[in-house]
Design a protein around this motif. Structure first.
Motif, PDB file in Angstrom:
ATOM      1  N   ALA A 200      31.751  23.434  40.922  1.00  0.00           N
ATOM      2  CA  ALA A 200      30.550  22.539  40.763  1.00  0.00           C
ATOM      3  C   ALA A 200      29.463  22.803  39.759  1.00  0.00           C
ATOM      4  O   ALA A 200      28.874  21.792  39.222  1.00  0.00           O
ATOM      5  CB  ALA A 200      30.046  22.708  42.359  1.00  0.00           C
ATOM      6  N   LEU A 201      29.469  24.216  39.580  1.00  0.00           N
ATOM      7  CA  LEU A 201      28.490  24.743  38.649  1.00  0.00           C
ATOM      8  C   LEU A 201      28.591  24.052  37.111  1.00  0.00           C
ATOM      9  O   LEU A 201      28.119  23.451  36.260  1.00  0.00           O
ATOM     10  CB  LEU A 201      28.108  26.208  38.412  1.00  0.00           C
ATOM     11  CG  LEU A 201      27.106  26.721  37.446  1.00  0.00           C
ATOM     12  CD1 LEU A 201      25.842  25.925  37.459  1.00  0.00           C
ATOM     13  CD2 LEU A 201      27.075  28.152  37.532  1.00  0.00           C
ATOM     14  N   GLU A 202      30.368  24.208  36.861  1.00  0.00           N
ATOM     15  CA  GLU A 202      30.526  23.620  35.623  1.00  0.00           C
ATOM     16  C   GLU A 202      30.573  22.265  35.409  1.00  0.00           C
ATOM     17  O   GLU A 202      30.094  21.774  34.317  1.00  0.00           O
ATOM     18  CB  GLU A 202      32.159  24.297  35.381  1.00  0.00           C
ATOM     19  CG  GLU A 202      32.265  25.732  35.082  1.00  0.00           C
ATOM     20  CD  GLU A 202      33.686  26.211  34.744  1.00  0.00           C
ATOM     21  OE1 GLU A 202      34.526  25.106  34.906  1.00  0.00           O
ATOM     22  OE2 GLU A 202      34.200  27.243  34.878  1.00  0.00           O
ATOM     23  N   LYS A 203      30.961  21.433  36.522  1.00  0.00           N
ATOM     24  CA  LYS A 203      30.774  20.120  36.423  1.00  0.00           C
ATOM     25  C   LYS A 203      29.293  19.701  36.325  1.00  0.00           C
ATOM     26  O   LYS A 203      29.000  18.786  35.575  1.00  0.00           O
ATOM     27  CB  LYS A 203      31.054  19.252  37.713  1.00  0.00           C
ATOM     28  CG  LYS A 203      32.657  19.429  38.167  1.00  0.00           C
ATOM     29  CD  LYS A 203      32.900  18.768  39.572  1.00  0.00           C
ATOM     30  CE  LYS A 203      34.494  18.320  39.306  1.00  0.00           C
ATOM     31  NZ  LYS A 203      34.976  17.743  40.762  1.00  0.00           N
ATOM     32  N   ALA A 204      28.178  20.506  36.852  1.00  0.00           N
ATOM     33  CA  ALA A 204      26.903  20.170  36.743  1.00  0.00           C
ATOM     34  C   ALA A 204      26.318  20.415  35.364  1.00  0.00           C
ATOM     35  O   ALA A 204      25.577  19.593  34.757  1.00  0.00           O
ATOM     36  CB  ALA A 204      25.945  20.770  37.715  1.00  0.00           C
ATOM     37  N   LYS A 205      26.943  21.498  34.877  1.00  0.00           N
ATOM     38  CA  LYS A 205      26.399  21.882  33.293  1.00  0.00           C
ATOM     39  C   LYS A 205      27.310  20.705  32.420  1.00  0.00           C
ATOM     40  O   LYS A 205      26.351  20.329  31.317  1.00  0.00           O
ATOM     41  CB  LYS A 205      27.233  23.233  32.912  1.00  0.00           C
ATOM     42  CG  LYS A 205      26.497  24.370  33.394  1.00  0.00           C
ATOM     43  CD  LYS A 205      27.226  25.586  33.163  1.00  0.00           C
ATOM     44  CE  LYS A 205      26.384  26.774  33.676  1.00  0.00           C
ATOM     45  NZ  LYS A 205      27.046  28.268  33.202  1.00  0.00           N
ATOM     46  N   ALA A 206      28.391  20.240  32.601  1.00  0.00           N
ATOM     47  CA  ALA A 206      28.905  19.320  31.888  1.00  0.00           C
ATOM     48  C   ALA A 206      28.072  17.900  31.901  1.00  0.00           C
ATOM     49  O   ALA A 206      27.907  17.334  31.034  1.00  0.00           O
ATOM     50  CB  ALA A 206      30.299  18.997  32.276  1.00  0.00           C
ATOM     51  N   ALA A 207      27.676  17.519  33.082  1.00  0.00           N
ATOM     52  CA  ALA A 207      26.672  16.431  33.495  1.00  0.00           C
ATOM     53  C   ALA A 207      25.707  16.369  32.932  1.00  0.00           C
ATOM     54  O   ALA A 207      24.872  15.528  32.145  1.00  0.00           O
ATOM     55  CB  ALA A 207      26.791  16.274  34.882  1.00  0.00           C
ATOM     56  N   LEU A 208      24.954  17.904  32.682  1.00  0.00           N
ATOM     57  CA  LEU A 208      23.789  18.038  32.035  1.00  0.00           C
ATOM     58  C   LEU A 208      23.630  17.907  30.411  1.00  0.00           C
ATOM     59  O   LEU A 208      22.963  17.193  29.950  1.00  0.00           O
ATOM     60  CB  LEU A 208      23.123  19.409  32.343  1.00  0.00           C
ATOM     61  CG  LEU A 208      22.062  19.802  31.539  1.00  0.00           C
ATOM     62  CD1 LEU A 208      20.875  19.048  32.084  1.00  0.00           C
ATOM     63  CD2 LEU A 208      21.651  21.291  32.131  1.00  0.00           C
ATOM     64  N   ALA A 209      24.915  18.443  29.949  1.00  0.00           N
ATOM     65  CA  ALA A 209      25.164  18.255  28.645  1.00  0.00           C
ATOM     66  C   ALA A 209      25.358  16.622  28.172  1.00  0.00           C
ATOM     67  O   ALA A 209      24.708  16.264  27.132  1.00  0.00           O
ATOM     68  CB  ALA A 209      26.441  18.943  28.221  1.00  0.00           C
TER      69      ALA A 209
ATOM     70  N   ALA B  20      36.405  18.064  26.765  1.00  0.00           N
ATOM     71  CA  ALA B  20      34.874  18.562  26.448  1.00  0.00           C
ATOM     72  C   ALA B  20      34.384  19.071  27.519  1.00  0.00           C
ATOM     73  O   ALA B  20      33.582  20.041  27.451  1.00  0.00           O
ATOM     74  CB  ALA B  20      34.515  17.530  25.588  1.00  0.00           C
ATOM     75  N   GLN B  21      34.419  18.511  28.556  1.00  0.00           N
ATOM     76  CA  GLN B  21      33.622  18.953  29.867  1.00  0.00           C
ATOM     77  C   GLN B  21      34.281  20.372  30.422  1.00  0.00           C
ATOM     78  O   GLN B  21      33.594  20.843  30.655  1.00  0.00           O
ATOM     79  CB  GLN B  21      33.614  17.936  30.797  1.00  0.00           C
ATOM     80  CG  GLN B  21      33.056  16.551  30.621  1.00  0.00           C
ATOM     81  CD  GLN B  21      33.181  15.414  31.673  1.00  0.00           C
ATOM     82  OE1 GLN B  21      34.089  15.464  32.437  1.00  0.00           O
ATOM     83  NE2 GLN B  21      32.302  14.282  31.857  1.00  0.00           N
ATOM     84  N   SER B  22      35.536  20.563  30.120  1.00  0.00           N
ATOM     85  CA  SER B  22      36.211  21.681  30.800  1.00  0.00           C
ATOM     86  C   SER B  22      35.669  22.919  29.996  1.00  0.00           C
ATOM     87  O   SER B  22      35.489  23.832  30.426  1.00  0.00           O
ATOM     88  CB  SER B  22      37.563  21.506  30.826  1.00  0.00           C
ATOM     89  OG  SER B  22      38.194  21.243  29.562  1.00  0.00           O
ATOM     90  N   SER B  23      35.586  22.466  28.573  1.00  0.00           N
ATOM     91  CA  SER B  23      35.201  23.731  27.700  1.00  0.00           C
ATOM     92  C   SER B  23      33.640  23.659  27.649  1.00  0.00           C
ATOM     93  O   SER B  23      33.156  24.339  26.890  1.00  0.00           O
ATOM     94  CB  SER B  23      35.835  23.497  26.465  1.00  0.00           C
ATOM     95  OG  SER B  23      35.600  22.252  25.801  1.00  0.00           O
ATOM     96  N   LEU B  24      32.885  22.705  28.240  1.00  0.00           N
ATOM     97  CA  LEU B  24      31.368  22.662  28.343  1.00  0.00           C
ATOM     98  C   LEU B  24      31.010  22.742  26.999  1.00  0.00           C
ATOM     99  O   LEU B  24      29.910  23.375  26.330  1.00  0.00           O
ATOM    100  CB  LEU B  24      30.979  24.033  29.013  1.00  0.00           C
ATOM    101  CG  LEU B  24      31.170  24.173  30.338  1.00  0.00           C
ATOM    102  CD1 LEU B  24      30.433  25.406  30.762  1.00  0.00           C
ATOM    103  CD2 LEU B  24      30.791  23.044  31.317  1.00  0.00           C
ATOM    104  N   ASP B  25      31.761  21.856  26.078  1.00  0.00           N
ATOM    105  CA  ASP B  25      31.461  21.572  24.486  1.00  0.00           C
ATOM    106  C   ASP B  25      30.300  20.529  24.611  1.00  0.00           C
ATOM    107  O   ASP B  25      30.469  19.307  24.407  1.00  0.00           O
ATOM    108  CB  ASP B  25      32.569  20.971  23.870  1.00  0.00           C
ATOM    109  CG  ASP B  25      32.251  21.150  22.481  1.00  0.00           C
ATOM    110  OD1 ASP B  25      30.968  21.044  21.851  1.00  0.00           O
ATOM    111  OD2 ASP B  25      33.275  21.236  21.577  1.00  0.00           O
ATOM    112  N   ALA B  26      29.025  21.074  24.497  1.00  0.00           N
ATOM    113  CA  ALA B  26      27.981  19.766  24.495  1.00  0.00           C
ATOM    114  C   ALA B  26      27.981  18.927  23.439  1.00  0.00           C
ATOM    115  O   ALA B  26      27.687  17.831  23.398  1.00  0.00           O
ATOM    116  CB  ALA B  26      26.415  20.462  24.469  1.00  0.00           C
ATOM    117  N   GLY B  27      28.218  19.714  22.133  1.00  0.00           N
ATOM    118  CA  GLY B  27      28.335  18.936  20.800  1.00  0.00           C
ATOM    119  C   GLY B  27      29.217  17.772  20.957  1.00  0.00           C
ATOM    120  O   GLY B  27      28.945  16.569  20.538  1.00  0.00           O
ATOM    121  N   ALA B  28      30.481  18.142  21.290  1.00  0.00           N
ATOM    122  CA  ALA B  28      31.421  17.010  21.443  1.00  0.00           C
ATOM    123  C   ALA B  28      31.382  16.041  22.552  1.00  0.00           C
ATOM    124  O   ALA B  28      31.715  14.956  22.206  1.00  0.00           O
ATOM    125  CB  ALA B  28      32.866  17.878  21.683  1.00  0.00           C
TER     126      ALA B  28
END
Length: 323
Positions: free
Chosen positions: A220-229, A80-88
């Motif tokens: 790093a940006l994708e990691k930050a977005k995943a952590a934000l979600a 889910a983090q790798s796909s930036l799926d906030a709902g999941a």
């Protein structure tokens, strides 16, 4: 000395009750030294685990299903983090909180069955270690080995530091090395003084504690977005929990007001009962006094009647004797 042999001995030692570790290690080292002095020395050097690590090892031995369930969840969270799926991520975050709470309670129970209670602080370290299991494949391998030495920690952004956290890490299946980019004209192999081409050796980072290949780290940006979600999901859950608690507090306030009103009514009724009771007591006292007087009067009247009867009899006898 074979790492597998040392790992087998270590697995048996770290599966024992905490208080038995040192004595069991001494006995195992003596037995191993009889066959292989180097193996005996290695067994003697095995560190005693922290209480939190021991509790997690007890889960690995007695309830591996709990760790397997968390590891499966960790894989789904990484997807889910790798796909930036906030709902999941929100749903998986809720599931992780539920599973972690249940796993910590199971760890408390298993530890108690093996002679050691867990303080709240140690239980917190156990929870953080299990959280790291869900965040990092290397951490999952270390935890599920049953030879953990110390608690783990994960921040959701960086890989878990696995240096010195597991006994005999070389006995775990190594991860496949990452794919190397093809050589280009701008990147030439190093040469020795003899002119022979020699590739620069890579320094491994605990490759031995990787059960499966680690996927390439996202930017790093994708990691930050995943952590934000995930943080936003946690914020939403916390807000919902706060609303539910506020509703409960409002209901409790209403209950208190109703109970206070009922208590006031009961106190008023009690005052009325007390007043009636006091009147009844006074009436009883007066009636008792009157009853005593009546008894005395009745006794006096009875004596008077008896005296009168006796006089009548005497007079009757005198009258008869006069004839």
């Amino acid at each position: 000395m074979e790492d597998e042999a040392l790992a087998g001995i270590a697995g048996g030692l770290y599966a024992k009750p905490m208080e038995d570790f040192v004595a069991a290690r001494t006995a195992a080292a003596k037995d191993a030294a009889g066959l292989d002095k180097e193996l005996g020395a290695a067994v003697r050097a095995l560190p005693k685990p922290s209480v939190a690590a021991w509790a997690v090892n007890m889960l690995s031995v007695h309830r591996p299903d709990v760790l397997a369930e968390l590891a499966d969840l960790g894989g789904r969270m990484r997807e889910a983090q790798s796909s930036l799926d906030a709902g999941a991520l929100r749903e998986l975050g809720r599931e992780r909180r539920t599973l972690l709470a249940a796993a910590v309670e199971t760890a408390r129970s298993v530890a108690k069955e093996n002679g050691r209670g867990l303080s709240d602080a140690v239980a917190g370290d156990v929870e953080e270690t299990l959280r790291a299991l869900t965040a990092d494949e290397g951490a999952a391998a270390a935890v599920r080995s049953g030879r953990l030495l110390t608690a783990l920690s994960a921040d959701g952004m960086n890989t878990v530091d696995l240096e010195g956290v597991v006994a005999v890490p070389s006995a775990l299946p190594p991860a496949a090395p990452p794919a190397r980019p093809a050589a280009t004209a701008d990147r030439k192999p190093r040469t020795t003084t003899a002119g022979t081409a020699r590739a620069k050796p890579d320094r491994p980072r605990l490759e031995a504690v990787r059960q499966t290949p680690r996927p390439a780290s996202p930017p790093a940006l994708e990691k930050a977005k995943a952590a934000l979600a995930e943080a936003q999901a946690a914020e939403a859950d916390a807000a919902q929990a706060a609303r539910e608690l506020q509703d409960q507090a409002d209901q409790v306030r209403t209950d208190i007001a109703e109970l206070m009103q009922e208590a006031a009514e009961l106190r008023a009724r009690l005052r009325g009962v007390d007043e009636r009771l006091e009147r009844s007591r006074k009436m009883l006292a007066a009636t008792t006094a009157e009853a005593k007087q009546a008894v005395r009067a009745a006794d006096k009247a009875e004596r008077t009647a008896m005296l009168a009867q006796e006089r009548v009899l005497r007079l009757a006898q005198l009258q008869q004797s006069g004839h």
